[in-house]
Write a protein that holds these residues in place. Sequence first.
Motif, PDB file in Angstrom:
ATOM      1  N   GLU A  71       0.857  -1.192   0.000  1.00  0.00           N
ATOM      2  CA  GLU A  71       0.000   0.000   0.000  1.00  0.00           C
ATOM      3  C   GLU A  71       0.883   1.228   0.000  1.00  0.00           C
ATOM      4  O   GLU A  71       1.935   1.254   0.642  1.00  0.00           O
ATOM      5  CB  GLU A  71      -0.897   0.003   1.244  1.00  0.00           C
ATOM      6  CG  GLU A  71      -1.867  -1.159   1.287  1.00  0.00           C
ATOM      7  CD  GLU A  71      -2.709  -1.151   2.546  1.00  0.00           C
ATOM      8  OE1 GLU A  71      -2.673  -0.163   3.305  1.00  0.00           O
ATOM      9  OE2 GLU A  71      -3.399  -2.154   2.776  1.00  0.00           O
ATOM     10  N   ASN A  72       0.473   2.229  -0.727  1.00  0.00           N
ATOM     11  CA  ASN A  72       1.193   3.503  -0.789  1.00  0.00           C
ATOM     12  C   ASN A  72       2.648   3.335  -1.221  1.00  0.00           C
ATOM     13  O   ASN A  72       3.535   4.020  -0.707  1.00  0.00           O
ATOM     14  CB  ASN A  72       1.115   4.234   0.550  1.00  0.00           C
ATOM     15  CG  ASN A  72      -0.317   4.516   0.971  1.00  0.00           C
ATOM     16  OD1 ASN A  72      -1.132   4.942   0.157  1.00  0.00           O
ATOM     17  ND2 ASN A  72      -0.631   4.249   2.215  1.00  0.00           N
TER      18      ASN A  72
ATOM     19  N   SER B 217       5.833   3.815  -3.605  1.00  0.00           N
ATOM     20  CA  SER B 217       6.282   4.951  -4.413  1.00  0.00           C
ATOM     21  C   SER B 217       7.497   4.552  -5.243  1.00  0.00           C
ATOM     22  O   SER B 217       8.543   4.201  -4.675  1.00  0.00           O
ATOM     23  CB  SER B 217       6.644   6.133  -3.509  1.00  0.00           C
ATOM     24  OG  SER B 217       7.372   7.102  -4.230  1.00  0.00           O
TER      25      SER B 217
ATOM     26  N   GLU C  12       0.775   2.420  -6.814  1.00  0.00           N
ATOM     27  CA  GLU C  12       0.854   2.441  -5.357  1.00  0.00           C
ATOM     28  C   GLU C  12       0.671   1.066  -4.710  1.00  0.00           C
ATOM     29  O   GLU C  12       0.964   0.893  -3.535  1.00  0.00           O
ATOM     30  CB  GLU C  12      -0.176   3.406  -4.785  1.00  0.00           C
ATOM     31  CG  GLU C  12       0.116   4.851  -5.114  1.00  0.00           C
ATOM     32  CD  GLU C  12      -0.919   5.793  -4.543  1.00  0.00           C
ATOM     33  OE1 GLU C  12      -1.990   5.330  -4.091  1.00  0.00           O
ATOM     34  OE2 GLU C  12      -0.646   7.000  -4.532  1.00  0.00           O
ATOM     35  N   GLU C  13       0.184   0.085  -5.487  1.00  0.00           N
ATOM     36  CA  GLU C  13      -0.083  -1.230  -4.927  1.00  0.00           C
ATOM     37  C   GLU C  13       0.824  -2.343  -5.457  1.00  0.00           C
ATOM     38  O   GLU C  13       0.912  -3.402  -4.841  1.00  0.00           O
ATOM     39  CB  GLU C  13      -1.535  -1.612  -5.171  1.00  0.00           C
ATOM     40  CG  GLU C  13      -2.507  -0.678  -4.470  1.00  0.00           C
ATOM     41  CD  GLU C  13      -3.957  -0.982  -4.794  1.00  0.00           C
ATOM     42  OE1 GLU C  13      -4.224  -1.813  -5.696  1.00  0.00           O
ATOM     43  OE2 GLU C  13      -4.825  -0.388  -4.143  1.00  0.00           O
TER      44      GLU C  13
END
Length: 83
Positions: free
Chosen positions: A15-16, A18, A41-42
């Motif tokens: 998750e999140n 970058s 993001e995943e």
Amino acid sequence: MIDYRFDTQLLIEGENLSEDQIVAYITENIKGDCLLAVGDEELIKIHFHTNEPWQLLEYAASIGDIHDIVVENMVRQANNQKG
């Protein structure tokens, strides 16, 4: 001449995530070349040539779930051996 022996590829799910942060960490902390980090993001796909693939795997596992891991020995491949 091959400076970095191991072609290391994997997927990171989380998750999140970058791309920019992942590239920055790897560039600053793990010696290698030919770095690619693409995704969203995943899910991020990593491709990196290094002599210490375990460092990349350890980092990736610290930020998400890693799978589809491939580590190939490019020196062996260059010598027409199984990599």
